[in-house]
Design a protein around this motif. Structure first.
Motif, PDB file in Angstrom:
ATOM      1  N   MET A  68      42.947  53.174  36.529  1.00 47.85           N
ATOM      2  CA  MET A  68      44.396  52.983  36.498  1.00 47.85           C
ATOM      3  C   MET A  68      45.071  53.336  37.821  1.00 47.85           C
ATOM      4  O   MET A  68      46.235  53.062  38.012  1.00 47.85           O
ATOM      5  CB  MET A  68      45.038  53.743  35.339  1.00 47.85           C
ATOM      6  N   ARG A  77      49.578  54.719  43.563  1.00 43.95           N
ATOM      7  CA  ARG A  77      48.240  54.187  43.362  1.00 43.95           C
ATOM      8  C   ARG A  77      47.369  54.577  44.537  1.00 43.95           C
ATOM      9  O   ARG A  77      47.859  54.949  45.596  1.00 43.95           O
ATOM     10  CB  ARG A  77      48.256  52.687  43.166  1.00 43.95           C
ATOM     11  N   VAL A  97      45.696  44.249  32.062  1.00 44.58           N
ATOM     12  CA  VAL A  97      44.854  45.428  31.825  1.00 44.58           C
ATOM     13  C   VAL A  97      43.809  45.089  30.766  1.00 44.58           C
ATOM     14  O   VAL A  97      42.632  45.425  30.915  1.00 44.58           O
ATOM     15  CB  VAL A  97      45.720  46.630  31.400  1.00 44.58           C
ATOM     16  N   TYR A 104      46.505  46.896  36.885  1.00 44.57           N
ATOM     17  CA  TYR A 104      47.334  47.992  36.408  1.00 44.57           C
ATOM     18  C   TYR A 104      48.666  48.064  37.161  1.00 44.57           C
ATOM     19  O   TYR A 104      49.537  48.846  36.797  1.00 44.57           O
ATOM     20  CB  TYR A 104      46.605  49.335  36.540  1.00 44.57           C
TER      21      TYR A 104
END
Length: 190
Positions: free
Chosen positions: A99, A31, A69, A105
């Protein structure tokens, strides 16, 4: 790393880094650092939000308080519709990359409140408030020591509060009980 691949990785928005991680650690959850993304977005969104405080509040609620989400996407769309900001390029860009940086997420992954260089950059920001580039080495040393004492005092205060008052547990799960003993109350309640 003892022959073990990392399970979770946080980096800035360097897309060559993303490609390398996908190749070398294909099973890792990668991420982007939310702190960097928001900081960069604030350069353009800051004045935009200043004129629209309700939009800013809706943005923060959407990003920081969506647990799924679906909830995030629904509240983002409602925010865009309510405030008629479909044409805002920064918000559109944030949506496209959602995302990679929006917490909902990553709810299934363990990212313990750290975002790449957040800790060191937070300290750098604090240091800049205490130390001036024109200071002598002696002044720097005194101001740096003062900052360290302030930080240490804050940490000791949090630890003392944790020792005196146990946090309220929301479940009976052993992991929650363990975390309440591992983290300070401030971090546990985050």
């Amino acid at each position: 790393m003892g022959g073990l691949a990392p399970m979770n990785i946080i980096t800035d928005q360097d897309f060559s880094m993303r490609a390398g991680i996908e190749e070398v650690f294909p099973l890792a959850v990668h991420r982007h650092c939310r702190w960097h993304i928001i900081k960069k977005a604030e350069e353009t969104l800051g004045p935009f939000f200043a004129d629209r405080p309700d939009l800013h509040k809706a943005f923060e609620l959407c990003v920081d308080h969506s647990l799924t989400v679906e909830e995030f996407e629904r509240s983002w769309m409602a925010m865009i519709e309510t405030y008629q900001v479909q044409d805002n390029e920064t918000l559109a860009s944030l949506w496209e990359k959602r995302m990679y940086w929006v917490p909902s997420y990553f709810m299934q992954c363990f990212f313990p409140f750290l975002q790449t260089t957040q800790r060191s950059e937070g300290f750098n920001a604090a240091l800049k408030r205490y130390v001036s580039p024109g200071n002598s080495l002696l002044q720097f040393g005194k101001q740096y020591t003062s900052l360290q004492q302030k930080i240490l005092g804050s940490k000791l205060q949090q630890e003392a509060k944790t020792a005196l008052k146990q946090p309220k547990l929301l479940t009976c799960l052993p992991m929650e009980r363990q975390m309440s003993k591992t983290y300070t109350n401030k971090i546990f309640n985050k």
